[in-house]
Every structure is written in C-alpha cells, then in structure tokens.
Design an enzyme around this catalytic site. Sequence first.
Site, PDB file in Angstrom:
ATOM      1  N   GLU A   1       0.904  -1.371  -0.042  1.00 41.20           N
ATOM      2  CA  GLU A   1      -0.019   0.030   0.009  1.00 41.20           C
ATOM      3  C   GLU A   1       0.890   1.311   0.132  1.00 41.20           C
ATOM      4  OE1 GLU A   1      -2.616   1.309  -0.541  1.00 41.20           O
ATOM      5  OE2 GLU A   1      -4.355   0.298   0.653  1.00 41.20           O
ATOM      6  N   ASP A   2       0.480   2.430  -0.621  1.00 42.82           N
ATOM      7  CA  ASP A   2       0.931   3.697  -0.369  1.00 42.82           C
ATOM      8  C   ASP A   2       0.756   4.266   1.003  1.00 42.82           C
ATOM      9  OD1 ASP A   2      -1.599   4.051  -0.804  1.00 42.82           O
ATOM     10  OD2 ASP A   2      -1.521   5.595  -2.414  1.00 42.82           O
TER      11      ASP A   2
ATOM     12  N   ASP B   1      -4.404   5.038   6.064  1.00 46.96           N
ATOM     13  CA  ASP B   1      -5.016   6.298   6.710  1.00 46.96           C
ATOM     14  C   ASP B   1      -5.986   5.849   7.752  1.00 46.96           C
ATOM     15  OD1 ASP B   1      -5.615   9.182   7.093  1.00 46.96           O
ATOM     16  OD2 ASP B   1      -6.910   8.937   5.231  1.00 46.96           O
TER      17      ASP B   1
ATOM     18  N   PHE C   1      -2.307  15.774   4.521  1.00 49.87           N
ATOM     19  CA  PHE C   1      -2.672  15.241   3.269  1.00 49.87           C
ATOM     20  C   PHE C   1      -1.304  15.179   2.601  1.00 49.87           C
ATOM     21  CE2 PHE C   1      -3.818  14.535  -1.003  1.00 49.87           C
ATOM     22  CZ  PHE C   1      -5.024  13.552  -0.822  1.00 49.87           C
TER      23      PHE C   1
ATOM     24  N   ARG D   1       1.540  12.525  -9.099  1.00 47.45           N
ATOM     25  CA  ARG D   1       2.111  11.159  -8.663  1.00 47.45           C
ATOM     26  C   ARG D   1       3.504  11.071  -9.043  1.00 47.45           C
ATOM     27  NH1 ARG D   1      -2.499   7.793  -7.630  1.00 47.45           N
ATOM     28  NH2 ARG D   1      -4.383   8.200  -8.702  1.00 47.45           N
TER      29      ARG D   1
HETATM   30  P1  IMP Z   1      -7.530   4.489   4.054  1.00 51.56           P
HETATM   31  O1  IMP Z   1      -8.240   5.841   4.908  1.00 51.56           O
HETATM   32  O2  IMP Z   1      -6.712   3.858   5.107  1.00 51.56           O
HETATM   33  O3  IMP Z   1      -8.740   3.613   4.002  1.00 51.56           O
HETATM   34  O4  IMP Z   1      -6.907   5.154   3.006  1.00 51.56           O
HETATM   35  C1  IMP Z   1      -7.723   5.075   1.784  1.00 51.56           C
HETATM   36  C2  IMP Z   1      -6.787   5.642   0.590  1.00 51.56           C
HETATM   37  O5  IMP Z   1      -6.836   6.921   0.609  1.00 51.56           O
HETATM   38  C3  IMP Z   1      -5.238   5.295   0.630  1.00 51.56           C
HETATM   39  O6  IMP Z   1      -4.813   4.150  -0.096  1.00 51.56           O
HETATM   40  C4  IMP Z   1      -4.843   6.532  -0.598  1.00 51.56           C
HETATM   41  O7  IMP Z   1      -5.022   6.104  -1.736  1.00 51.56           O
HETATM   42  C5  IMP Z   1      -5.660   7.437   0.122  1.00 51.56           C
HETATM   43  N1  IMP Z   1      -5.115   8.557   0.956  1.00 51.56           N
HETATM   44  C6  IMP Z   1      -5.233   8.433   2.402  1.00 51.56           C
HETATM   45  N2  IMP Z   1      -4.174   9.524   2.729  1.00 51.56           N
HETATM   46  C7  IMP Z   1      -3.882  10.214   1.713  1.00 51.56           C
HETATM   47  C8  IMP Z   1      -3.025  11.133   1.642  1.00 51.56           C
HETATM   48  O8  IMP Z   1      -2.283  11.767   2.426  1.00 51.56           O
HETATM   49  N3  IMP Z   1      -2.554  11.438   0.333  1.00 51.56           N
HETATM   50  C9  IMP Z   1      -2.943  10.977  -0.922  1.00 51.56           C
HETATM   51  N4  IMP Z   1      -3.849   9.829  -0.935  1.00 51.56           N
HETATM   52  C10 IMP Z   1      -4.290   9.559   0.607  1.00 51.56           C
HETATM   53 MG    MG Z   2      -4.547   3.692  -1.997  1.00 46.99          MG
END
Ligand code: IMP
Ligand code: MG
Length: 181
Positions: free
Chosen positions: A101-102, A105, A154, A167
């Site tokens: 995963e990148d 969050d 963010f 990106r």
């Molecule tokens: P989750 O909230 O853990 O489900 O994260 C969902 C997705 O939101 C991540 O895989 C990212 O693609 C995107 N995301 C969350 N935080 C960021 C950020 O700071 N920058 C860019 N994408 C984000």
């Molecule tokens: Mg993602």
Amino acid sequence: MNTLSESDLEVLVDASRIAARIRELGAEISGDYLGRTPHLVGVLKGAWVFMADLIRQLSLEVTVDFLGIESYASGTTSSGEVKITKDLDVSIVGRDVLVVEDILDTGQTYHYLQGVLSAHQPKSLKLVTLLDKPGRRAVPVKPDYVGFQIPDVFVVGYGLDYNQQFRRLPDVRCLRHIACV
Ligand code: IMP
Ligand code: MG
C-alpha cells in the site's frame, strides 16, 4: 477540478530518505520470507511506484499482482466506502500474500481488503505500507511493515495523488495551504 501547483507543496520525506528506508524494508522482508516466494499484491493506483522500488530491494523470488481500489474520495476526504475496480489475476490460495500500500490512513481500505483476501485462503497475509498515519485510524488495523509514520497531513508525490495530480513527484510532499507541519 481543483488544481494546485508545485509551489503549494512542501517536501515531507525526500527521495533519498525514501530510497534508504526502502533498502532497509527490503532487507527486513527478505529475511522474514527467507526460503519462500511471497506474492506481492499492489493496490492501485497509489502503490505502484513504491512497489517498483521495493521489489528491486528484495533478495527473494517474488510474484506480483495488482488490485484496483477506489475509495469514493474526492480531494482530501475519504467516504470510507470501497469498491474493487480491478480484481486479482492469479489465485492466492495457499500463497504468502504481502499487500503493498502507499498509505494507511483511516484503515478502512485495508480492513476491507483483509476480509476479501482472507476469504481466498492465503497461507499468510501481511501488509507493507510506505506511509502510515496512525493518528487517523478509524478501524483497528496494523501494518506489518511501515516505511514512515507521518502526522495527520495530506500528502502527494511518489505515486500518491491529489485529484490525480502529483503522482510523478520523486518525494512525498504535503499541501501547504491545508496542513503541513
Ligand atoms: P484509508 O483511509 O486507510 O482507507 O486509505 C484510503 C486511501 O486513501 C489510501 O490508500 C490512499 O489512496 C488515500 N489516501 C489517504 N491519505 C492520503 C494522503 O495523504 N494522500 C493521498 N492519498 C491518501
Ligand atoms: Mg491507495
């Protein structure tokens, strides 16, 4: 669509720190999976830049696949709803699956993926994420390997986007006008 310019960004993790940390992660993961062939599942689109660099730091044979995920988000807010836009190509039954995963969050995406992937009975299921925002967690999921813990800001760059922008940037940057620390 809301567009920003590079001058709205500030470097949070520079490219050399990213590269150094990925070398460490590569060594750690190679040790942990010694003698096995992990199956790396990259979560599109954000994770492919990280995954491309990570696999080149592994001293193991690996196989790869990708999952496309959309988390119904616009700009910097996520709704928590997740949709699979590209399914796996190869079976993961009995495989040592390492999800790439990148960023972790709220945890909602990985929580959802854990359920979907476990149902296919992998031998093991782990997560490596380049970035982790532990302060934002809404669902109690824990990554097995983390590149960098970051505050609740963010970020873009190194595969991560803001409305599909940025990106291509070689480092992780935060949006100055929203929140940078
Ligand atoms: P989750 O909230 O853990 O489900 O994260 C969902 C997705 O939101 C991540 O895989 C990212 O693609 C995107 N995301 C969350 N935080 C960021 C950020 O700071 N920058 C860019 N994408 C984000
Ligand atoms: Mg993602």
